[in-house]
Design a protein around this motif. Structure first.
Motif, PDB file in Angstrom:
ATOM      1  N   ALA A 281      -3.756   5.781  -0.460  1.00 37.39           N
ATOM      2  CA  ALA A 281      -3.031   4.499  -0.347  1.00 37.39           C
ATOM      3  C   ALA A 281      -1.989   4.564   0.769  1.00 37.39           C
ATOM      4  O   ALA A 281      -1.779   3.588   1.493  1.00 37.39           O
TER       5      ALA A 281
ATOM      6  N   SER B 274       4.355   5.486  -5.346  1.00 37.98           N
ATOM      7  CA  SER B 274       4.412   5.398  -6.825  1.00 37.98           C
ATOM      8  C   SER B 274       3.395   6.342  -7.460  1.00 37.98           C
ATOM      9  O   SER B 274       3.702   7.042  -8.431  1.00 37.98           O
TER      10      SER B 274
ATOM     11  N   SER C 296       0.834  -1.203   0.000  1.00 37.18           N
ATOM     12  CA  SER C 296       0.000   0.000   0.000  1.00 37.18           C
ATOM     13  C   SER C 296       0.875   1.262   0.000  1.00 37.18           C
ATOM     14  O   SER C 296       0.605   2.212  -0.746  1.00 37.18           O
TER      15      SER C 296
ATOM     16  N   THR D 298       2.576   1.611  -3.338  1.00 41.99           N
ATOM     17  CA  THR D 298       1.591   2.097  -4.324  1.00 41.99           C
ATOM     18  C   THR D 298       1.362   3.596  -4.142  1.00 41.99           C
ATOM     19  O   THR D 298       1.321   4.356  -5.120  1.00 41.99           O
TER      20      THR D 298
END
Lengths: 213, 95
Positions: free
Chosen positions: A193, A159, A153, A156
């Motif tokens: 996230a 990113s 998580s 992500t």
């Protein structure tokens, strides 16, 4: 639409950064861990950065009413966020802003050549992108070592923030396109996230001890 | 390959041993802790001294030898350590 999304992004960024910063600070207070201290600085910086931009928009909208937010406020907010991203990367044992490897040095310099030489904001966005990408890669590598689902998580989230920075930077090339809106939506997704694993930390079970150094 | 442990992780291992894996009710001997925590005598002596002075461990004199038991503060610290260790792991970090 852009104004609304910009406000949502900055408010979500402020709140998520503040939440993670507070949890890290509580962790540092209870354990004395330098890693948690660096995380606290990182997320408080990110939170302050988003707040500065949000406050800039609010002041412009309700007080100054000039039609566009002052450029230096946006740059200041992004610069403060970049400090936060640096501390996340630094926590992953980054030794300096310019790694010794010839390959990484060349990759690290590319965005600096691509951006306008006059706008510092673009440079901060580029540096943020590099630091976020570095943090995301290190986090996903740690997942392969310990299989902690929370790391997916966070990776992500980092990113998506990196992608959001990249798309946001690209929107300067195509100013009237949907890219800027897309970058803000991506960043909001990234922040959510990031928050997911932090929301699962059972803080209520922690008992504070003021006498412990 | 040997796993690198931070100072904090070693302290966590010592406190976990004194909480969950005691030889008897009196506590754990230094030799037992050395074996469980897998560190040298000189290093564990320094760490134990610090942990006792901080109130995380209690030193018990049992039949002429020193034994160590976790204190209430130590239990709270260990709980916090485990919670925030998991939190840091989410970020790919160790505390």
């Amino acid at each position: 639409m852009e104004f609304l999304l910009e406000n949502i992004l900055n408010l979500v960024g402020f709140l998520v950064g503040l939440s993670i910063g507070i949890v890290s600070a509580i962790g540092f207070r209870n354990t004395g861990s330098p890693t948690l201290f660096r995380l606290a600085i990182a997320f408080f910086s990110i939170s302050i950065g988003f707040f500065v931009i949000w406050a800039g928009y609010m002041i412009e909208d309700f007080v100054i009413q000039s039609g566009s937010v002052e450029r230096w406020i946006q740059t200041l907010g992004i610069a403060i966020q970049t400090v936060g991203y640096f501390f996340i990367a630094f926590s992953h044992s980054i030794k300096s802003l310019f790694p010794k490897s010839k390959y990484f040095r060349s990759v690290g310099m590319v965005p600096l050549f691509l951006v306008s030489s006059v706008q510092i904001e673009h440079i901060f966005r580029s540096v943020s992108f590099i630091l976020l990408a570095y943090g995301a890669i290190e986090t996903i590598l740690s997942y392969f070592e310990n299989r902690n689902k929370g790391a997916i998580s966070v990776a992500t989230g980092l990113s998506l923030l990196a992608l959001g920075e990249f798309v946001g930077w690209y929107s300067f090339v195509f100013p009237e396109s949907i890219l800027y809106v897309a970058s803000m939506v991506i960043k909001i997704g990234g922040l959510i996230a990031l928050f997911i694993p932090v929301s699962k930390v059972p803080l209520t079970k922690i008992k504070f001890d003021d006498n412990f150094d | 390959m040997a796993e690198y442990r931070t100072h904090m992780k070693i302290i966590g291992d010592i406190l976990s041993t004194t909480r969950d894996d005691l030889q008897d009710e009196d506590g754990a001997t230094v030799t037992y802790l050395i074996r469980k925590a897998n560190i040298s005598h000189s290093r564990i002596s320094r760490i134990l001294k610090t942990l006792v002075s901080q109130g995380l461990l209690e030193k018990v004199d049992s039949q002429g030898s020193n034994k160590y038991k976790i204190s209430q503060t130590g239990r709270e610290f260990l709980q916090a350590y485990k919670t925030f260790s998991g939190f840091a792991t989410n970020f790919g970090l160790t505390i």
